[in-house]
Design a protein around this motif. Structure first.
Motif, PDB file in Angstrom:
ATOM      1  N   GLU A 137      -9.624  -0.623  13.703  1.00  0.00           N
ATOM      2  CA  GLU A 137      -8.247  -0.361  13.936  1.00  0.00           C
ATOM      3  C   GLU A 137      -7.314  -1.606  13.656  1.00  0.00           C
ATOM      4  O   GLU A 137      -6.378  -1.566  13.309  1.00  0.00           O
ATOM      5  N   ALA A 138      -7.984  -2.489  14.309  1.00  0.00           N
ATOM      6  CA  ALA A 138      -7.301  -3.903  14.306  1.00  0.00           C
ATOM      7  C   ALA A 138      -7.042  -4.293  12.732  1.00  0.00           C
ATOM      8  O   ALA A 138      -6.183  -4.871  12.195  1.00  0.00           O
ATOM      9  N   LEU A 141      -4.202  -2.630  11.482  1.00  0.00           N
ATOM     10  CA  LEU A 141      -3.025  -3.161  11.909  1.00  0.00           C
ATOM     11  C   LEU A 141      -2.594  -4.514  11.374  1.00  0.00           C
ATOM     12  O   LEU A 141      -1.303  -4.608  10.881  1.00  0.00           O
ATOM     13  N   VAL A 144      -1.421  -3.534   7.627  1.00  0.00           N
ATOM     14  CA  VAL A 144      -0.187  -2.477   7.114  1.00  0.00           C
ATOM     15  C   VAL A 144       1.142  -3.377   7.021  1.00  0.00           C
ATOM     16  O   VAL A 144       1.914  -2.819   6.156  1.00  0.00           O
ATOM     17  N   LEU A 145       1.415  -4.543   7.908  1.00  0.00           N
ATOM     18  CA  LEU A 145       2.510  -5.088   7.500  1.00  0.00           C
ATOM     19  C   LEU A 145       2.358  -6.094   5.999  1.00  0.00           C
ATOM     20  O   LEU A 145       3.441  -6.120   5.595  1.00  0.00           O
ATOM     21  N   SER A 148       3.344  -3.648   3.166  1.00  0.00           N
ATOM     22  CA  SER A 148       4.951  -3.463   3.034  1.00  0.00           C
ATOM     23  C   SER A 148       5.443  -4.766   2.885  1.00  0.00           C
ATOM     24  O   SER A 148       6.953  -5.035   3.223  1.00  0.00           O
ATOM     25  N   LEU A 156       7.355   0.446   1.521  1.00  0.00           N
ATOM     26  CA  LEU A 156       7.480   0.890   2.931  1.00  0.00           C
ATOM     27  C   LEU A 156       6.795   2.199   3.168  1.00  0.00           C
ATOM     28  O   LEU A 156       6.110   2.612   4.055  1.00  0.00           O
ATOM     29  N   GLU A 157       7.027   3.141   1.999  1.00  0.00           N
ATOM     30  CA  GLU A 157       6.556   4.605   2.056  1.00  0.00           C
ATOM     31  C   GLU A 157       4.787   4.488   2.039  1.00  0.00           C
ATOM     32  O   GLU A 157       4.328   5.212   2.800  1.00  0.00           O
ATOM     33  N   ALA A 159       3.089   1.893   3.180  1.00  0.00           N
ATOM     34  CA  ALA A 159       2.632   1.303   4.334  1.00  0.00           C
ATOM     35  C   ALA A 159       2.445   2.341   5.448  1.00  0.00           C
ATOM     36  O   ALA A 159       1.483   2.385   6.309  1.00  0.00           O
ATOM     37  N   TRP A 160       3.716   3.128   5.433  1.00  0.00           N
ATOM     38  CA  TRP A 160       3.897   4.039   6.404  1.00  0.00           C
ATOM     39  C   TRP A 160       2.529   5.248   6.035  1.00  0.00           C
ATOM     40  O   TRP A 160       1.916   5.593   7.322  1.00  0.00           O
ATOM     41  N   PHE A 163      -0.610   3.600   7.317  1.00  0.00           N
ATOM     42  CA  PHE A 163      -0.728   3.609   8.826  1.00  0.00           C
ATOM     43  C   PHE A 163      -0.996   4.817   9.376  1.00  0.00           C
ATOM     44  O   PHE A 163      -1.999   5.013  10.357  1.00  0.00           O
ATOM     45  N   ILE A 164      -0.187   5.897   9.148  1.00  0.00           N
ATOM     46  CA  ILE A 164      -0.344   7.233   9.719  1.00  0.00           C
ATOM     47  C   ILE A 164      -1.653   7.847   9.372  1.00  0.00           C
ATOM     48  O   ILE A 164      -2.488   8.295  10.273  1.00  0.00           O
ATOM     49  N   GLY A 167      -4.434   5.873  10.700  1.00  0.00           N
ATOM     50  CA  GLY A 167      -4.414   5.974  12.266  1.00  0.00           C
ATOM     51  C   GLY A 167      -5.059   7.374  12.675  1.00  0.00           C
ATOM     52  O   GLY A 167      -5.671   7.284  13.626  1.00  0.00           O
ATOM     53  N   GLU A 242       1.326  -1.048  -3.999  1.00  0.00           N
ATOM     54  CA  GLU A 242       2.474  -1.290  -3.571  1.00  0.00           C
ATOM     55  C   GLU A 242       2.386  -2.665  -2.855  1.00  0.00           C
ATOM     56  O   GLU A 242       3.369  -3.523  -2.746  1.00  0.00           O
TER      57      GLU A 242
END
Lengths: 485, 218
Positions: A137-138, A141, A144-145, A148, A156-157, A159-160, A163-164, A167, A242
């Motif tokens: 999970e880390a 995290l 993910v930044l 993006s 951004l899309e 990365a979102w 993430f989701i 996650g 991306e």
């Protein structure tokens, strides 16, 4: 002794992350990043020598466990992380020169790069099935930044989505871990030891089969999202296309392997408990589906990084399939293929990164004639492509050949699917890369000279391993394969 | 059945009810309040389990839950929606009765799936694994049906709560190192989600993620 060696391996990237969080905006941050990655690599080499000499090791009150299987991935991870940091030095400077990245963004990148290495090494070396989850999970995290980093709508899309989806996937893996712990408690009693893999491995025959079956389904689906297995793969092409190219290289070359390791650790336990081929069959199913779907998607791709992301899905599917078949030869082949794929795919992403910078676009129709602008980039891309497509004498050929011949013996029905998929993948990728390398060009030169040494080091290693595998290395893979059964 | 067990069962039922309420809640502010309530129920049930089993580390996780999921995260989310000015946003949800029916189907499915496991559980946990799995799946359903970034994140956190409930009730809590690691991950994830909200808002002028469906294979 082993404690301090392990500590050096884990603390170097952590320290690197902290140092670069403080000093990441200095002019020499890129050099510091490479230096810390180099130290991590040295620590990994020392640890690897130790494990080859002295066999499996347990460290820090049994919280960490190093055996030939994970130490080979530790060495690979540290090596590719180091070469990628060498590549990213000029690459990111050129991006900054082109105005795509600011100093603040680079600051974030360097710090997260080191922390990402740290999380992967923890996930590989820990003995605790719960900590594997925390580290995976880390790892999401920290990256993910980075996906993006360019702050464009598309990034951004991506990365979102990353993430989701990851996650949710990883949450399912946590449920699997809880079920595993639930089963283990009945055998090992309460307290910290019931999640330790070495303890679980000793009592795997007594673990309750129905619970472990369900646990494995959750673990496979959960970590499988991170491996990029079809149908859980939809984040992967977006994130690879991306994000900045060095991030694509480490995601594709390393993170996918680490997630697969977590699945393999669980598979050993489930196999021991069930005594059937349930886990292997599931993995073979997911693997074949990934190979088939990914190779069919390849020809539709226009974006060069997206296409190679699909090729990663294809190869991870192949590795998952080989691990699923089980047996010493298939497991050996799977680990060899993991190594080859990591080295080759990251080399390709390095070459692709510079090709994209030279032509200013990721759309393959507009990237033409790399060989005229920069023979090294052109040849790097061409040779890397031939290597990943499994052309002899590169090492990918050897591992794919082993996988397919084993499949012919044990699961003959799967061979046509594999062969046709590999054929389609060859036609699709070669057909698209050939004009990219040899066509007529319009591109301009770059402000900084590109770093292509990593590309050729990787390809040379892949070539060397394809032609000749040193006996100690083969022995090492055999040991690891024996552990996984 | 001792009183403590009855209390835990009651709290478990309450938890499931709250997830259903979240599934149907249109207003973002109320959704966050429901999430805080869910955290409170979770902390209470962990506390009761700790009391019943005499596991000391469960008191720590109950305290951690109270701190993180009842106070810190809802406070952060409240702050975020105030800064982003989406406090009074109302989401148009597709067909609430249908999602309720799908939810009920998911509950039946999870009870069936968990039935063989529940049989080997101790007295305390019988039935609770089914409820935990049902809440996990309902939270997943919520993530699928939501179109706003903030409510997707609340659904994600509710998913994590359900998992925590599974760990606390079925296994008397994970080892403490693991639990701290998970709590740290969730906290960092919430911060990163917060950063994302601002980036998304800056780029798309809205927190509606239906703007973010451009990436396709073609």
């Amino acid at each position: 002794m082993i404690d301090s060696q392990l500590l050096a391996l884990l603390l170097t990237p952590l320290l690197g992350g902290v140092l670069l969080a403080l000093l990441g905006s200095r002019a020499w941050a890129a050099e510091l990043n490479s230096l810390m990655s180099f130290f991590t690599f040295l620590a990994a080499v020392v640890l690897t020598m130790r494990v080859i000499d002295a066999g499996p090791q347990i460290a820090f009150h049994e919280q960490f466990f190093i055996d030939p299987f994970n130490v080979f991935l530790v060495a690979l991870t540290a090596f590719v992380a180091f070469t990628t940091s060498l590549f990213s030095r000029p690459y990111m400077r050129i991006e900054q020169h082109h105005g795509k990245l600011s100093t603040a963004m680079l600051h974030l990148y360097y710090s997260m790069y080191q922390l990402f290495t740290f999380t992967m090494l923890v996930a590989l070396t820990t003995n605790n099935m719960g900590i594997i989850w925390v580290a995976m999970e880390a790892a999401t995290l920290t990256t993910v930044l980075l996906v993006s980093l360019y702050r464009t709508p598309a990034s951004l899309e991506a990365a979102w989505k990353y993430f989701i989806l990851c996650g949710v996937g990883i949450a399912l893996a946590l449920f699997g871990t809880i079920l595993l712990y639930f089963a283990a408690q009945h055998v090992l009693g309460e307290g910290g030891t019931a999640l330790l893999w070495t303890h679980l491995n000793q009592v795997k025959g007594q673990l309750e089969p129905t619970v472990l079956k369900l646990a494995f389904v959750f673990l496979l689906v959960g970590y499988g999202t991170k491996i990029g297995l079809v149908p859980l793969h939809s984040w992967l092409p977006d994130a690879h296309a991306e994000g900045p190219t060095p991030v694509s290289a480490v995601l594709s070359g390393l993170l996918l392997n680490v997630a697969l390791t977590a699945v393999m650790r669980s598979k050993v336990l489930v196999d021991g408990s069930l005594g059937t081929h349930f886990a292997g069959n599931l993995m073979m199913g997911f693997g074949l589906l990934s190979v088939a779907v990914a190779s069919l998607s390849l020809s539709r791709q226009k974006d060069i990084k997206r296409m190679f992301a699909y090729s990663s899905i294809e190869h991870m599917g192949l590795i998952t399939f080989a691990f699923g078949m089980g047996g010493p030869v298939a497991t050996f082949a799977a680990m060899l293929h993991m190594t080859m794929h990591s080295l080759t795919k990251s080399a390709i992403f390095f070459a692709v990164g510079h090709a994209v910078q030279k032509s200013g676009t990721q759309v393959m129709e507009n990237i033409r004639g790399m060989i005229q602008i920069s023979p090294t980039v052109g040849w790097g891309l061409m040779l890397g492509t031939l290597a990943i497509l499994g052309m002899p004498p590169f090492g990918v050929f050897a591992s794919e050949f082993l996988i397919i011949t084993t499949a012919m013996h044990t699961y003959p029905w799967a061979t046509p699917i594999l062969l046709i998929s590999l054929g389609i993948a060859f036609a699709a990728i070669f057909g698209k890369i050939q004009p990219v390398v040899f066509g007529e060009t319009t591109a301009k030169s770059l402000p900084h000279s590109p770093a292509l040494i990593p590309v050729f080091i990787h390809l040379l290693l892949v070539l060397m391993l394809g032609l000749y595998m040193p006996p100690y290395l083969a022995n090492w893979y055999h040991q690891a394969a024996a552990l996984l059964g | 059945m001792p009183l403590t067990l009855q209390i835990v069962n009651l709290l478990a039922a309450l938890l499931l009810l709250i997830v259903f309420a979240m599934l149907a809640q249109r207003r973002i502010l109320s959704l966050i309040n429901l999430f805080a309530l869910q955290g409170a129920v979770l902390a209470l049930s962990t506390f009761v389990v700790a009391y019943y089993t005499g596991q000391h580390h469960l008191y720590y996780s109950a305290g951690l839950t109270l701190l993180l999921k009842v106070m810190l995260l809802p406070w952060l989310l409240h702050r975020l929606i105030r800064q982003l000015d989406v406090k009074w946003d109302v989401e148009t949800l597709l067909n609430i009765p249908v999602s309720m029916l799908v939810g009920i189907a998911l509950v039946i499915f999870s009870f069936n799936l968990a039935a063989p496991i529940s049989q080997m559980a101790h007295g305390l946990t019988r039935g609770l694994i089914g409820i935990a799995l049902a809440s996990v799946l309902l939270s997943l359903l919520m993530m699928l049906t939501r179109r706003k970034a903030v409510s997707q994140v609340v659904a994600f956190l509710s998913l994590e709560n359900s998992l925590f409930f599974a760990a606390a009730s079925a296994t008397q809590g994970m080892p403490l190192v693991v639990e701290f690691g998970i709590a740290l991950d969730v906290l960092v994830a919430t911060f990163i989600f917060g950063i994302f909200f601002f980036q998304i808002r800056e780029t798309f002028d809205s927190l509606d993620i239906s703007h973010m469906e451009k990436l396709k294979d073609d």
